[in-house]
Design an enzyme around this catalytic site. Structure first.
Site, PDB file in Angstrom:
ATOM      1  N   SER A 573       0.851  -1.189   0.000  1.00  0.00           N
ATOM      2  CA  SER A 573       0.000   0.000   0.000  1.00  0.00           C
ATOM      3  C   SER A 573       0.890   1.242   0.000  1.00  0.00           C
ATOM      4  O   SER A 573       1.683   1.431  -0.908  1.00  0.00           O
ATOM      5  CB  SER A 573      -0.958  -0.042   1.190  1.00  0.00           C
ATOM      6  OG  SER A 573      -1.963   0.920   1.074  1.00  0.00           O
ATOM      7  N   ASP A 658      -9.482  -3.873  -5.565  1.00  0.00           N
ATOM      8  CA  ASP A 658      -8.971  -3.005  -4.500  1.00  0.00           C
ATOM      9  C   ASP A 658      -9.541  -1.593  -4.645  1.00  0.00           C
ATOM     10  O   ASP A 658      -9.399  -0.956  -5.689  1.00  0.00           O
ATOM     11  CB  ASP A 658      -7.449  -2.970  -4.567  1.00  0.00           C
ATOM     12  CG  ASP A 658      -6.810  -2.267  -3.385  1.00  0.00           C
ATOM     13  OD1 ASP A 658      -7.531  -1.671  -2.572  1.00  0.00           O
ATOM     14  OD2 ASP A 658      -5.569  -2.322  -3.282  1.00  0.00           O
ATOM     15  N   HIS A 693      -7.874  -5.153  -1.044  1.00  0.00           N
ATOM     16  CA  HIS A 693      -6.627  -4.510  -0.641  1.00  0.00           C
ATOM     17  C   HIS A 693      -5.778  -5.444   0.225  1.00  0.00           C
ATOM     18  O   HIS A 693      -4.553  -5.391   0.181  1.00  0.00           O
ATOM     19  CB  HIS A 693      -6.954  -3.230   0.135  1.00  0.00           C
ATOM     20  CG  HIS A 693      -5.777  -2.333   0.334  1.00  0.00           C
ATOM     21  ND1 HIS A 693      -5.100  -1.736  -0.710  1.00  0.00           N
ATOM     22  CD2 HIS A 693      -5.148  -1.906   1.464  1.00  0.00           C
ATOM     23  CE1 HIS A 693      -4.114  -0.991  -0.234  1.00  0.00           C
ATOM     24  NE2 HIS A 693      -4.114  -1.083   1.073  1.00  0.00           N
TER      25      HIS A 693
END
Length: 726
Positions: A573, A658, A693
């Site tokens: 991320s 995501d 995610h």
């Protein structure tokens, strides 16, 4: 209490076969072998180039030849992603057996029929358990006593039947204990739907809400306060009141957050007396409160929002307790009367301390317990209300994480906390705050012959290029010979003020038992060293985050923990942004880089207000409409700084659904990198077509992803997957 429906990490629980001891004191690391991969045998994937001119508010022009990859419904996009997946599988074929071996090894550590330590709330004991062979948890309770019959409230395995993806978002039980509200996402995009189930009849009610963010019960057990998300930006922006059984169309809009940089999150005080709307994103906050006994009332503001002014609310008796940064960069705790909580009535409870970060707190009738950070490590502080007598809970390891656990009961002298380190499985403790006696309720099981005494942990300090000392947590097998021959797996994050604690990760035992050194760089952008640590790693100081990670990497090499040809880096991320930046800045420093769901197209994403999370993050990265901030982001945005040259071996991972980092960021990044890289190193791009995610939703499916990553590293090292010798 119900928190927001967030992706909850499934707590699957642990084990592995430790190496048999021998008479040797030093560990033998296998000699470096050639990579088992031969990517030149396969045709790489090159999507079509369709140049698009992007012009900033200040007139700067960029050309994005792969901008079109954001067309989610375009069959050519899906074809490209699937072609990259096939290419990756072809290149990874030599380690297919190793991947399977690692998967079985990781799975073998899990006690499949495990359960959490029960907690008591409002007459019931609540627990979460897993059953052998099943991917998802079961949430249940027992009335009054742990010897009572079990009532299964939610079996997520049943919810997940026939679904490619299923994320359970949490639950809240009505004050009369009869109705449970819970959220489920089947998309991977955090699009939770709110459901209600009658726990007496064991049947779902007709009341359901789409785009739910979170929900809290009013004390009448029939009124629910819930928030919803904008269907495009996924910003929590509206708060509603619903009465069970009433027409959904008659729900009352109680609050609308119109500031596109703010999110409206719901919570309820531990006292169950107040429902709160927390209008916030990063450090600008406004909290509104409503008496839970009067759900038809109006939310009142504690204090109007002010840029950079942060506060959080707890409740005790006739006072609001207020954690705030008002003249207190590391936060202080104040109180104000519920009858008049204006700022002029705020008084200190715990004053600001320059060397201690006030991280969190929980309130009991007779005690206040705070989570704090000092010198890069967490600590738990117990304070008695009556006389302010205080003490800290002793932990006893050089690198560790201590956390306040689930404590829903108010009138008790028992604090539940948990402790972990890189070598110590999570340990849940019930602590008597009066007698200071500890009752260990559970040590997360590690099946087989795992023994924490076989490992060493260290808490070291690297000196960054500007002279700042940066902490690093390190773990390795006892007997390691520090001569630079060990492979190393270094991770980092450094954003949003998130502190990357040195917690136990059962999966990484597979690396350590094969000779890897495991390290966490606690770089600026987190809050390990206080709030200034965060401020010095964001906005126009973001380069400190990347420089710190590079300097920590060089420290590990200089101190002979590893060497350049054996150092791997990993981040996800915003940590994927970190990986993209350091691979551009120092590609020579790493054998390989793993970057998951990476935020690598900073300028384009932050310039598009329709992309989820963008507007709320102007205070983290900057607003491209402001020239100075745009130019600074342009210095480090990984996609914009790719150039012809050599890059490390790279494994790039993403999920098609995501919502936090869109799939097209890494897709564009890999496509451009393929055009520019001049080396013959391995570049693989894998897209989970059904994940989110956090990857796959099931606890075993996640292990397959981890096995892929570990096998990729071992393949690059020419390792056959055997454990190291003693």
């Amino acid at each position: 209490m119900m928190k927001q429906f967030l992706t909850l990490a499934v707590l699957a629980l642990l084990a592995f076969q430790a190496c048999k001891p021998s008479n040797r004191n030093e560990t033998s690391i296998p000699a470096l072998q050639p990579s088992v991969f031969h990517p030149e045998q396969f045709s790489t994937v090159h999507p079509e180039k369709k140049p698009k001119e992007l012009i900033s508010a200040s007139g700067d022009k960029r050309i994005d030849e792969y901008y079109w990859l954001n067309e989610r419904e375009n069959p050519a996009v899906t074809a490209y992603l699937e072609a990259e997946n096939r290419y990756a599988d072809s290149v990874l074929a030599p380690v297919s057996q190793l991947r399977e071996k690692l998967f079985e090894e990781l799975k073998a550590r899990i006690k499949e029929d495990d359960s959490t330590v029960p907690y008591f709330k409002n007459g019931y004991w609540y627990l979460t358990r897993f059953e052998t062979g099943k991917e998802y948890p079961i949430y249940s309770r027992k009335k009054g006593s742990l010897d009572a019959a079990e009532e299964v409230m939610i079996d997520v395995n049943e919810l997940a039947k026939g679904k490619a993806y299923c994320q359970f978002g949490g639950f809240t039980v009505s004050p009369d204990n009869n109705i449970i509200a819970y959220g489920v996402d089947y998309t991977g995009r955090n699009l939770f739907k709110l459901y209600f189930k009658d726990l007496v009849s064991n049947k779902n009610l007709p009341d359901t809400f789409d785009y739910a963010g979170g929900a809290e019960w009013a004390n009448d057990s029939k009124t629910i306060i819930y928030d919803t998300k904008d269907p495009v930006t996924l910003r929590n922006d509206k708060v509603w009141r619903h009465v069970l059984g009433a027409d959904h169309k008659s729900d009352v809009l109680m609050y609308h957050e119109k500031d596109e940089t703010q999110y409206a999150f719901l919570s309820k005080t531990k006292s169950d007396q107040y429902i709160l709307i927390n209008c916030a994103y990063t450090q600008t906050v406004e909290v509104l409160y409503l008496d839970a006994d009067q759900p038809t009332g109006t939310f009142q503001s504690i204090r109007p929002r002010e840029a950079g002014f942060f506060y959080e609310i707890s409740h005790r008796d006739d006072k609001f307790l207020i954690k705030t940064n008002w003249n207190a960069p590391n936060f202080r705790l104040m109180e104000a009367p519920v009858s008049d909580p204006r700022r002029e009535n705020w008084k200190d409870v715990l004053p600001h301390r320059e060397d201690v970060l006030l991280d969190g707190l929980t309130v009991f009738k007779d005690y206040l317990v705070t989570a704090e950070r000092k010198g890069g490590l967490s600590q738990i502080h117990v304070i008695r209300w009556s006389d302010h007598a205080d003490h800290y809970i002793e932990v006893g390891e050089p690198s560790y994480s201590a956390m306040i656990d689930n404590n829903p009961e108010y009138d008790t002298h028992t604090l539940r906390y948990s402790f972990t380190s890189m070598k110590t499985p999570t340990t849940v403790v019930d602590y008597n705050m009066e007698t200071r006696q500890k009752d260990v309720k559970k040590v997360a099981p590690v099946l087989g012959n795992f023994n924490a005494d076989n490992y060493e942990t260290e808490f070291a300090w690297a000196t960054a290029r500007d002279g700042v000392k940066v902490p690093i947590s390190i773990m390795y097998k006892k007997g390691l010979n520090r001569d630079g021959s060990a492979p190393c797996y270094l991770t980092g994050y450094g954003s949003y003020g998130f502190s990357y604690d040195p917690y136990f990760n059962r999966d990484k035992i597979s690396l350590v038992d094969r000779g890897f050194v495991i390290a966490i760089a606690h770089i600026r952008g987190g809050m390990e060293m206080g709030f200034k640590w965060y401020e010095d790693g964001k906005m126009l100081k973001k380069m400190n985050t990347f420089n710190d990670f590079i300097d920590c990497s060089e420290f590990l090499i200089q101190e002979k923990y590893t060497s350049k040809d054996r150092l791997f880096a990993e981040g996800r991320s915003a940590g994927g942004l970190l990986m993209g930046a350091v691979s551009n800045m120092r590609p020579d420093l790493y054998k390989g880089i793993i970057t998951g769901v990476p935020f690598v197209d900073v300028l384009t994403t932050m310039s598009d207000a329709s992309i989820p999370l963008t507007t709320g993050e102007y205070s983290e990265w900057g607003n491209p409409a402001i020239k100075e901030q745009y130019e600074y982001m342009k210095q480090y945005s990984p996609y914009d700084n790719l150039k012809k040259g050599n890059y490390p071996n790279m494994l790039v991972l993403t999920s098609f659904s995501d919502s936090q980092v869109q799939y097209f960021e890494p897709a564009k990044y890999v496509a451009r990198l393929r055009d520019l890289k001049t080396d013959d190193h391995v570049l693989l791009f894998k897209t989970n077509m059904t994940g989110s995610h956090g990857g796959s939703s099931g606890r075993f499916e996640r292990l397959k992803e981890r096995a892929l990553e570990y096998a990729w590293m071992m393949g690059l090292m020419g390792m056959d997957g055997s454990e190291m010798k003693h």
